[in-house]
Write an enzyme that holds these catalytic residues in place. Structure first.
Site, PDB file in Angstrom:
ATOM      1  N   GLY A  82     -10.843  -8.982  -6.792  1.00 48.87           N
ATOM      2  CA  GLY A  82     -11.731  -8.049  -6.110  1.00 48.87           C
ATOM      3  C   GLY A  82     -12.923  -8.741  -5.484  1.00 48.87           C
ATOM      4  N   SER A 153      -6.378 -13.537  -7.654  1.00 46.47           N
ATOM      5  CA  SER A 153      -7.462 -13.738  -6.698  1.00 46.47           C
ATOM      6  C   SER A 153      -8.746 -14.184  -7.409  1.00 46.47           C
ATOM      7  CB  SER A 153      -7.659 -12.452  -5.891  1.00 46.47           C
ATOM      8  OG  SER A 153      -8.473 -12.656  -4.765  1.00 46.47           O
TER       9      SER A 153
END
Length: 294
Positions: A82, A153
């Site tokens: 995020g 991520s």
């Protein structure tokens, strides 16, 4: 049948795109679809919102297999992505369900986000979560000597730093060699200079940015690594994984990459959830890796 029709209708929205909806609305819908299609799966949430620190976002969820086990189970601590500025553990139940169904105790921590904190705040939270797991996971049937880290991520970045730069876990009170292995999905490991707004917001205040880069801490005695990427990922380019794997291999450590042809940055995490597992065998590959380091 009614739940299946609802899931299929929601799936059409997810595949077709939202327009007005945020990416976190999409992740939430993905999680809801997965929950509907996973009814009867051999996994359950054993704990929700367990505090590992005093701050509101220092909480975690724990997913476990339903079947009893005669011996403690291996643990996977998974950090969601995020851009270091968004995310919520409750939206990632699909990760907990998928990996717990494969026989693992799965921990999904939250962590403080930009702009509340900048580097190293979110890494410190990750370290605190792992230290809590090492001290407490036996109560949930987990093996504190078999804690594997994973993430997608920005979450893969946090997990990689905790794996390679040992001082974070030591500072959090974890015992030596807390990390048994690491598997990263589309993680940024070697991303200087900072070119995105998100990376500048998270790390741009650093006089010397090299401590923010996992590749800085490549070491021969690091735990085994699996670095997964999508071939068409333009958000975190696959070279991040190949660069870290090459640095580890040069030192004699165990690290390998796995590239999924045609997958982008979000595809690789979507492939963990039902009904998108046909995109790539991400769950199978993770389980094969973690099983291999047992």
């Amino acid at each position: 049948m009614g739940k299946l029709l609802i899931a299929l209708g929601a799936l059409g929205l997810l595949v077709g795109g939202f327009g007005y909806a945020s990416k976190w609305s999409q992740v939430g819908l993905l999680n809801s679809i997965d929950a509907l299609l996973s009814l009867g799966a051999p996994a359950r949430k054993a704990a929700s919102g367990v505090s590992f620190g005093s701050q509101e976002r220092q909480k975690l969820d724990i997913w476990v297999p339903i079947a009893p086990s005669k011996k403690p189970r291996d643990v996977i601590v998974f950090f969601y992505g995020g851009s270091w500025n968004s995310g919520d553990r409750e939206l990632y139940g699909f990760v907990g369900r998928a990996l717990a169904a494969r026989g693992y105790i799965v921990v999904l921590p939250d962590y403080r986000l930009v702009p509340e904190v900048r580097f190293p705040g979110f890494v410190e939270d990750g370290a605190a979560a792992v230290a809590w797991v090492q001290k407490n996971i036996a109560s949930y049937g987990g093996n504190p000597a078999r804690i594997n880290l994973s993430g997608h991520s920005a979450g893969a970045h946090i997990a990689a730093l905790l794996t390679l730069d040992q001082h974070w876990l030591k500072a959090a009170g974890a015992a030596d060699h807390a990390v048994h292995s690491f598997a990263g999905l589309a993680g940024p490991y070697d991303f200087l200079p900072f070119t995105s707004d998100a990376s500048r917001a998270a790390f741009g205040q650093m006089p010397d940015p090299t401590p923010s880069q996992p590749i800085t801490f490549a070491r021969k005695d690091a735990p085994p690594m699996l670095l997964l990427s999508g071939s068409v990922d333009t958000t975190v380019k696959p070279r991040n994984g190949t660069a870290l794997a090459a640095a580890q291999a040069k030192l004699g450590a165990k690290a390998r990459t796995l590239l999924y042809k045609g997958l982008g940055h979000s595809d690789i995490i979507m492939a963990v959830a039902q009904p998108f597992r046909s995109k790539a065998p991400v769950i199978d590959d993770l389980a094969t890796f973690f099983d291999g380091v047992r």
